[in-house]
Design an enzyme around this catalytic site. Sequence first.
Site, PDB file in Angstrom:
ATOM      1  CG  ASN A   7      -1.846   1.156   1.307  1.00 21.49           C
ATOM      2  OD1 ASN A   7      -1.797   2.049   0.455  1.00 21.49           O
ATOM      3  ND2 ASN A   7      -2.698   1.158   2.312  1.00 21.49           N
ATOM      4  NE  ARG A  64      -6.109   1.777  -0.367  1.00 26.54           N
ATOM      5  CZ  ARG A  64      -6.097   2.905   0.296  1.00 26.54           C
ATOM      6  NH1 ARG A  64      -5.007   3.298   0.922  1.00 26.54           N
ATOM      7  NH2 ARG A  64      -7.161   3.650   0.360  1.00 26.54           N
ATOM      8  CG  HIS A 153     -13.134   3.687   2.848  1.00 25.03           C
ATOM      9  ND1 HIS A 153     -13.907   4.634   3.464  1.00 25.03           N
ATOM     10  CD2 HIS A 153     -11.857   3.988   3.167  1.00 25.03           C
ATOM     11  CE1 HIS A 153     -13.141   5.498   4.117  1.00 25.03           C
ATOM     12  NE2 HIS A 153     -11.880   5.122   3.940  1.00 25.03           N
ATOM     13  NE  ARG A 214     -10.439  12.782   3.910  1.00 20.55           N
ATOM     14  CZ  ARG A 214     -10.369  11.487   3.650  1.00 20.55           C
ATOM     15  NH1 ARG A 214     -11.331  10.887   2.992  1.00 20.55           N
ATOM     16  NH2 ARG A 214      -9.330  10.787   4.058  1.00 20.55           N
ATOM     17  CD  GLU A 337      -8.943  -0.598   4.154  1.00 15.92           C
ATOM     18  OE1 GLU A 337      -8.456  -0.316   5.274  1.00 15.92           O
ATOM     19  OE2 GLU A 337      -9.251   0.260   3.322  1.00 15.92           O
TER      20      GLU A 337
END
Length: 379
Positions: A7, A64, A153, A214, A337
């Site tokens: 990743n 990823r 996601h 955010r 993940e």
Amino acid sequence: MNTLVINCGSSSVKYKFYSMPREELIAKGAIDKIGEKGSRIKNHLQALERVLGEIKEVDAIGHRVVHGGEQFQEPVVINSGVIRKIKTCSGLAPLHNPANLDGIRACGEILKNVEQVAVFDTAFHQSLPESAYIYGLPYRLYQQYGIRKYGFHGSSHEYVAREAAGRLKKDISAVNLITCHLGNGCSVTAIKNGKSVDTSMGFTPLEGLLMGTRSGDIDPAVVTYLIQRKKMSVSSVDALLNKESGLKGISGVSNDMRKIKEAAGKGNLRAKLAIEIFVYRIQRYISAYMGILGKADAIVFTAGIGENHPDIVRKICKGLFGNLKIKPRVMVIPTDEELMIARQTYRTLRGTLRGQTSTLEVRTRNQSVARRICDNIKK
Ligand code: ADP
């Protein structure tokens, strides 16, 4: 099949190394501050040289990749054509895709004969219907620039959905779920018969829920107001929305839920408000998605906040399903993940190699590796 999951962020490389299909974690680690002042690691190639200096016997690499645009509905074995297509999606994720590509190129240079697979954050949401992904903008913006909801996601939502289906003792294709990934970035997904039919993040990961830093959903006119009337620069508005808003912006305390709860516990009103808004936004999305799905088998909570703050999960669920005859189950499932990427990598290469071995034509770049993978698969 020894599978390395990579990743690559803009200044970091995280990795996990698995023996598949046993899903045994052999090693994991991270290198950060790549290319930053004072760091000895200047770029991703150097970082991966260090990682691959320690990790031996790699049979396959799963990367990823944040944005696959509309080009990728599922994981793919990486070749020069795939790299070109990922590059074309870079405009949609300028901070992420170039770093992901750096990682792919570096691994290709260091381990020339090892197959690499790209697993996209956006792919799980490619099943969204047009009615969910087209914005209320002139249609040509979609046609010309690809401006639409993509969702993110994906590996996390898919991983917890499959785990939830397992707990419900149902096939993934037979479950309706609402999955809530609540970390620093937060998103909710409506899953119908195992497929994503709506999700809260959009063209970028800025849309939807209130997040650590955010804003999530706001009236877009706020942006033009700040630029035209308050003379803010475009880049400072961008930073405001992505880095200074959300839980941090409202509470004025932190983006970290632990610190916000601590402050709220001591009577800090803005910290309390930040939690209320965070919870309310999630409730609003869950309620909307319940309406769209008609019936949900479970609401699943995952990631840093979802997994570690049962009081927040309770607040979200309180009163939500009061008028329903059959209430969905509430589940907390730790996300993984990287394991999802390892599974996808294994499945993708197994598919490719099975096809190849059936014609006795192993066309992978390194035939001995391919045979070893095939032997493992047969086992
Ligand atoms: P990221 O999205 O960056 O991977 P996480 O999934 O770790 O981040 O989510 C970060 C949020 O989760 C923070 O608000 C933090 O308070 C919370 N969190 C993460 N780990 C824990 C923990 N072990 N205990 C309590 N809260 C945690």
